[in-house]
Design an enzyme around this catalytic site. Structure first.
Site, mmCIF file in Angstrom:
data_model
loop_
_atom_site.group_PDB
_atom_site.id
_atom_site.type_symbol
_atom_site.label_atom_id
_atom_site.label_comp_id
_atom_site.label_asym_id
_atom_site.label_seq_id
_atom_site.Cartn_x
_atom_site.Cartn_y
_atom_site.Cartn_z
ATOM 1 N N ARG A 35 -36.556 32.218 -113.104
ATOM 2 C CA ARG A 35 -35.687 31.259 -113.240
ATOM 3 C C ARG A 35 -35.768 30.197 -111.648
ATOM 4 N NH1 ARG A 35 -31.081 32.638 -117.665
ATOM 5 N NH2 ARG A 35 -32.159 32.122 -119.196
ATOM 6 N N LYS A 197 -34.369 38.685 -138.712
ATOM 7 C CA LYS A 197 -33.781 38.585 -140.098
ATOM 8 C C LYS A 197 -34.629 36.869 -140.191
ATOM 9 C CE LYS A 197 -29.405 41.006 -138.994
ATOM 10 N NZ LYS A 197 -28.002 40.308 -138.934
ATOM 11 N N GLY A 353 -36.017 34.170 -127.445
ATOM 12 C CA GLY A 353 -35.989 35.484 -127.212
ATOM 13 C C GLY A 353 -36.659 36.097 -127.177
ATOM 14 N N GLY A 376 -32.235 29.987 -126.381
ATOM 15 C CA GLY A 376 -30.929 29.039 -127.593
ATOM 16 C C GLY A 376 -32.156 27.917 -127.262
HETATM 17 P P1 AMP Z 1 -35.298 38.196 -133.472
HETATM 18 O O1 AMP Z 1 -33.871 37.772 -132.170
HETATM 19 O O2 AMP Z 1 -35.280 37.721 -134.468
HETATM 20 O O3 AMP Z 1 -36.482 37.281 -132.863
HETATM 21 O O4 AMP Z 1 -35.533 39.981 -133.914
HETATM 22 C C1 AMP Z 1 -36.109 40.116 -133.012
HETATM 23 C C2 AMP Z 1 -36.168 41.595 -133.624
HETATM 24 O O5 AMP Z 1 -36.552 41.994 -134.349
HETATM 25 C C3 AMP Z 1 -36.558 42.564 -131.689
HETATM 26 O O6 AMP Z 1 -35.213 43.167 -131.753
HETATM 27 C C4 AMP Z 1 -37.396 43.558 -132.934
HETATM 28 O O7 AMP Z 1 -37.361 44.861 -132.811
HETATM 29 C C5 AMP Z 1 -36.929 43.362 -134.297
HETATM 30 N N1 AMP Z 1 -37.795 43.997 -135.296
HETATM 31 C C6 AMP Z 1 -39.037 43.119 -135.736
HETATM 32 N N2 AMP Z 1 -39.703 43.684 -137.030
HETATM 33 C C7 AMP Z 1 -38.773 45.104 -137.429
HETATM 34 C C8 AMP Z 1 -39.366 45.728 -138.278
HETATM 35 N N3 AMP Z 1 -39.756 45.154 -139.698
HETATM 36 N N4 AMP Z 1 -37.376 45.897 -138.741
HETATM 37 C C9 AMP Z 1 -36.830 45.653 -138.269
HETATM 38 N N5 AMP Z 1 -36.498 45.338 -136.804
HETATM 39 C C10 AMP Z 1 -37.389 44.885 -136.468
#
Ligand code: AMP
Length: 395
Positions: A35, A197, A353, A376
């Protein structure tokens, strides 16, 4: 859109909102300087014009004045990175800060104390913002990481500068990168969404459907789509209450002529652990007791073809549980494909992220066109929101 390049800062004091919210270890040493390095071009341009810089930032989430959150800890690092002497003042408003700012000569830099030592900062207090505004002649916002917050130093302070306000080069670059993907990108445009998610990405998916020609849905969130379409997903992560929404997204995509690509196969594990047993299985036929944790070889090959076909690429979210070495392959291979497409002339933006963490971990940051500095703020931009810190400069 006014940027620092529209101003000559000769004999002017620039009040710059930077994002120096850097991680510190227990010896108060900066463990990631990204940063600070990112703010350098703006600061140097202003100094080279013959102006001076008053840098203001927050650090962490202090409750009132707490020495461990003092920006005094980072002065030496800032000085080393900028290659210019930096004076620190242990106040950000009031007589002490005003006296230090008044003494500033062209070519000099003043770093103010943590803005969040005052509750008025996050409250967006107008009187506090007015006090800050007394320190400089021109307000420059270069803090993308906090541009989604209507805080005193990121948004409200701009009211006191009428025409004397602009974006720093980092913030301008962030805005331009998002515009390149969502508005002016060369077609075909590809959005790649992964991560855990669906629920955290719904607004993004719905917003980018208007901008993209192809959409890759990978990572954990793909399983909600697979199950919704009748697939058998074993123990894979799934949000059952979002299955209807997944189907409605697929319908919307079809209506908008967006080609959606969901994994064909997956690496399934018999436990959520790096040393779990694993096997490659069809995405629609994951055995009971197994869960999909990474993209399989057919999916990787398919995604590679899609990536290579596209001229503008947005990547948000990993394709698997990349934190575990055994399940990082899909994310690494996608990074390789995007790097290759970028080398061939595509524009690629990585933002928001965990994909940024993955890109840094696997060394792709110099092989893509742009890696966003704001988690964010990037997510909210992709959701189509106007960020208050950006609106305040445009007003
Ligand atoms: P996000 O913050 O929504 O981008 O999610 C990132 C997280 O998704 C990371 O910590 C990954 O370990 C998790 N992730 C990616 N693929 C999978 C999967 N197939 N099952 C569970 N977690 C996952």
């Amino acid at each position: 859109m006014k940027t620092i390049n529209d101003f000559n800062f000769e004999n002017k004091k620039a009040l710059i909102r930077v994002d120096f919210n850097v991680p510190l270890n227990d010896k108060f040493e900066v463990t990631d300087t990204t940063r600070i390095v990112s703010a350098k071009p703006t600061i140097i341009k202003i100094l080279e014009d013959g102006g001076s810089c008053i840098l203001m930032s927050h650090l962490g989430r202090p409750k009132g004045v707490q020495d461990e959150f003092s920006l005094g800890h980072i002065v030496e690092t800032v000085k080393d990175i900028l290659g210019v002497e930096v004076t620190f003042v242990n106040a950000c408003v009031g007589e002490t800060a005003e006296a230090a700012a008044a003494k500033l000569e062209p070519g000099q830099i003043l770093l103010l104390e943590n803005l969040r030592f005052h509750a008025e900062e996050t409250a967006g207090d107008k009187a506090f913002a007015e006090q800050l505004s007394k320190l400089g002649d021109i307000y420059v916002n270069d803090a993308f990481g906090t541009a989604h917050r209507a805080h005193a130093s990121t948004t409200i302070v701009a009211q006191f500068f009428e025409n004397n306000k602009c974006f720093g080069s980092l913030l301008a670059q962030e805005i331009e990168s998002i515009q390149k993907v969502l508005e002016t990108g060369e077609k075909p445009v590809l959005g790649i969404l992964g991560g855990a998610k669906v629920s955290s990405k719904i607004t993004i998916i719905e917003n980018i459907l208007d901008a993209v020609d192809h959409l890759i849905i990978g990572g954990g969130m793909a399983f909600t789509f697979v199950k919704a379409q009748g697939g058998k997903i074993g123990n894979s992560i799934c949000e059952d209450d979002k299955m209807d929404l997944a189907l409605s997204i697929l319908k919307q995509a079809e209506e908008k002529n967006v080609k959606v690509h969901i994994p064909i196969d997956t690496i399934a594990a018999d436990a959520f652990s790096n040393d779990a047993n694993k096997q490659t299985v069809d995405i629609n036929n994951i055995p009971d007791g197994w869960e999909g944790v990474d993209a399989g070889p057919k999916s990787i090959a398919k995604f590679h073809d899609v990536v290579m076909e596209c001229k503008t690429i947005l990547w948000n979210g990993p394709l698997g549980v990349f934190e575990m070495e055994s399940f990082a392959n899909g994310t690494i291979e996608l990074g390789n494909s995007i790097a290759e497409a970028t080398k061939n002339g595509a524009f690629s933006l990585v933002g928001g992220g965990d994909s940024v963490a993955a890109v840094k971990q696997f060394g792709f940051q110099d092989k893509v066109s742009y890696v966003s500095t704001g988690g964010g703020a990037m997510l909210e931009s992709l959701e189509g929101k106007t960020l208050p810190g950006i609106a305040a400069i445009l007003e």
